[in-house]
Design a protein around this motif. Structure first.
Motif, PDB file in Angstrom:
ATOM      1  N   ARG A 275       0.835  -1.207   0.000  1.00 59.28           N
ATOM      2  CA  ARG A 275       0.000   0.000   0.000  1.00 59.28           C
ATOM      3  C   ARG A 275       0.869   1.257   0.000  1.00 59.28           C
ATOM      4  O   ARG A 275       0.621   2.200  -0.760  1.00 59.28           O
ATOM      5  CB  ARG A 275      -0.922  -0.008   1.213  1.00 59.28           C
ATOM      6  CG  ARG A 275      -1.856   1.188   1.279  1.00 59.28           C
ATOM      7  CD  ARG A 275      -2.707   1.139   2.546  1.00 59.28           C
ATOM      8  NE  ARG A 275      -3.610   2.270   2.622  1.00 59.28           N
ATOM      9  CZ  ARG A 275      -4.807   2.327   2.059  1.00 59.28           C
ATOM     10  NH1 ARG A 275      -5.249   1.281   1.391  1.00 59.28           N
ATOM     11  NH2 ARG A 275      -5.562   3.394   2.180  1.00 59.28           N
TER      12      ARG A 275
ATOM     13  N   GLU B  47       1.411   4.300  -2.878  1.00 58.58           N
ATOM     14  CA  GLU B  47       1.356   5.733  -2.566  1.00 58.58           C
ATOM     15  C   GLU B  47       2.606   6.438  -3.083  1.00 58.58           C
ATOM     16  O   GLU B  47       2.530   7.563  -3.594  1.00 58.58           O
ATOM     17  CB  GLU B  47       1.215   5.929  -1.061  1.00 58.58           C
ATOM     18  CG  GLU B  47      -0.167   5.612  -0.519  1.00 58.58           C
ATOM     19  CD  GLU B  47      -0.294   5.930   0.960  1.00 58.58           C
ATOM     20  OE1 GLU B  47       0.707   6.404   1.541  1.00 58.58           O
ATOM     21  OE2 GLU B  47      -1.373   5.696   1.526  1.00 58.58           O
TER      22      GLU B  47
ATOM     23  N   GLU C  21      -8.635  -5.831  -0.403  1.00 64.58           N
ATOM     24  CA  GLU C  21      -7.419  -5.016  -0.438  1.00 64.58           C
ATOM     25  C   GLU C  21      -6.712  -5.152  -1.785  1.00 64.58           C
ATOM     26  O   GLU C  21      -6.172  -4.178  -2.323  1.00 64.58           O
ATOM     27  CB  GLU C  21      -6.483  -5.422   0.698  1.00 64.58           C
ATOM     28  CG  GLU C  21      -5.279  -4.524   0.867  1.00 64.58           C
ATOM     29  CD  GLU C  21      -5.641  -3.103   1.229  1.00 64.58           C
ATOM     30  OE1 GLU C  21      -4.906  -2.183   0.836  1.00 64.58           O
ATOM     31  OE2 GLU C  21      -6.679  -2.901   1.907  1.00 64.58           O
TER      32      GLU C  21
ATOM     33  N   GLU D 243      -5.944  -2.275  -4.616  1.00 63.74           N
ATOM     34  CA  GLU D 243      -4.616  -2.108  -5.205  1.00 63.74           C
ATOM     35  C   GLU D 243      -4.724  -1.998  -6.723  1.00 63.74           C
ATOM     36  O   GLU D 243      -4.074  -1.157  -7.351  1.00 63.74           O
ATOM     37  CB  GLU D 243      -3.747  -3.304  -4.820  1.00 63.74           C
ATOM     38  CG  GLU D 243      -2.331  -3.240  -5.371  1.00 63.74           C
ATOM     39  CD  GLU D 243      -1.505  -4.444  -4.959  1.00 63.74           C
ATOM     40  OE1 GLU D 243      -1.077  -5.213  -5.856  1.00 63.74           O
ATOM     41  OE2 GLU D 243      -1.278  -4.618  -3.740  1.00 63.74           O
TER      42      GLU D 243
ATOM     43  N   ARG E 139      -6.088   1.418  -7.730  1.00 65.84           N
ATOM     44  CA  ARG E 139      -5.118   2.502  -7.595  1.00 65.84           C
ATOM     45  C   ARG E 139      -4.087   2.463  -8.718  1.00 65.84           C
ATOM     46  O   ARG E 139      -3.642   3.518  -9.201  1.00 65.84           O
ATOM     47  CB  ARG E 139      -4.439   2.421  -6.234  1.00 65.84           C
ATOM     48  CG  ARG E 139      -5.406   2.687  -5.081  1.00 65.84           C
ATOM     49  CD  ARG E 139      -4.761   2.506  -3.743  1.00 65.84           C
ATOM     50  NE  ARG E 139      -3.824   3.598  -3.465  1.00 65.84           N
ATOM     51  CZ  ARG E 139      -3.024   3.623  -2.410  1.00 65.84           C
ATOM     52  NH1 ARG E 139      -3.024   2.624  -1.551  1.00 65.84           N
ATOM     53  NH2 ARG E 139      -2.227   4.654  -2.221  1.00 65.84           N
TER      54      ARG E 139
END
Length: 337
Positions: A245, A249, A313, A317, A320
């Motif tokens: 994660r 970012e 999750e 991912e 994103r």
């Protein structure tokens, strides 16, 4: 080696004994060196090598971090402005900085511990992160100056009318049990707080700031090298010790700065069916790319947990990573238009 920068440093201890040192930067055939030299009373020197490598930017990060540590220890330069910063000991923040410094050095640890326990209970009951309730800085200020009224609470930096209205009654209930030795207003802090103690505390804050800056620089460099070498997220996890994660970012940040992360994005999305990627892209066009949950629900359904692809999750991912491409394309179209 050619010395391109040097500054003399000195420190005087409580007994009046002086110590001298030098900080220096050198260069030889494209290799930068940075070091610290303690100068003994007999004239002998003891060197501490801080950096050697080819990156000037990394050298600057190391320089700022290590030098802030030495300044926090009491060393002062003959030539000022070694951080190339102006007004660092004045301006509008001076009052807040002095109060914060005093609270961290002379506050009641017992009261601070009680306030932290109150914050944990409050966060748990409200299902919020503790820092949303009150920062460590605010609790330190309360523990040092022990306000007894809302008027006094509002004199502490970081506590405004809304925060005082929300939590003030509970804070004052805690502080009412404490006998304080100081008074409000807090102008006396300016005279009671030794200037050398305050300056050393300021440099300690800088040390932590530059330590984090150095860590961010090294993580970014490691990621850029990894992307260029074709590394996967799993391999970057091992190199940087960041979670997947956090790595994504970092990828989003690199994209904003103009770096090309497509090689890694492609490697991670190569197993995702084209039809699924197209559905995500269409959802971003229709719903916007600010919030991911509506896109997740549109593409994968309200109830789907995504267990067959690794869980929710894992789906976030994917979203994103696709969003990185989507925003890149949006930016290109905006520039072309």
């Amino acid at each position: 080696m050619q010395i391109v920068f040097m500054n003399q440093m000195s420190r005087t201890d409580e007994q009046g004994h002086s110590s001298f040192a030098q900080v220096w930067i050198g260069e030889e055939e494209g290799v930068w060196s940075l070091g610290w030299r303690d100068i003994e009373p007999e004239g002998e020197a003891a060197d501490d090598d801080w950096y050697e490598g080819g990156s000037w930017n990394e050298l600057l990060c190391v320089y700022r971090h290590h030098l802030a540590r030495k300044l926090a220890e009491g060393y002062r330069p003959i030539i000022e402005g070694i951080f190339n910063e102006t007004g660092e000991f004045g301006g509008r923040n001076l009052h807040m900085q002095k109060l914060q410094c005093y609270s961290e050095l002379y506050g009641s640890e017992e009261l601070y511990t009680e306030l932290c326990a109150w914050r944990r209970r409050k966060a748990a009951s409200g299902r919020k992160a503790p820092y949303f309730i009150a920062s460590n800085r605010v609790l330190r200020l309360i523990s040092a100056f022990v306000p007894q009224s809302e008027e006094e609470l509002l004199q502490l930096p970081g506590i405004g009318p809304a925060k005082a209205s929300e939590h003030g009654a509970e804070w004052l209930e805690i502080t009412a049990k404490i006998e304080r030795k100081t008074t409000f207003p807090l102008d006396w802090v300016y005279h009671q707080l030794p200037e050398d103690v305050f300056v050393s505390w300021l440099y300690k804050q800088k040390e932590e700031k530059y330590k984090q800056e150095l860590e961010r620089y090294r993580i970014r460099r490691s990621m850029l090298l990894g992307i260029a070498e074709g590394a996967t997220l799993e391999q970057l996890e091992e190199r940087t010790s960041l979670s997947r994660r956090d790595l994504i970012e970092q990828l989003e940040g690199l994209e904003k700065e103009g770096y090309d992360t497509e090689q890694l994005v492609q490697a991670e999305l190569c197993t995702v069916p084209d039809a699924e990627q197209a559905a995500v892209w269409k959802a971003f066009e229709e719903l916007g790319d600010t919030f991911l949950k509506p896109v997740l629900q549109r593409v994968y359904g309200q109830e789907k947990g995504g267990e067959e692809v690794g869980g929710t999750e894992k789906l976030y991912e994917r979203l994103r990573l696709i969003r990185i491409r989507f925003r890149r394309e949006e930016s290109r179209q905006a520039s072309a238009g």
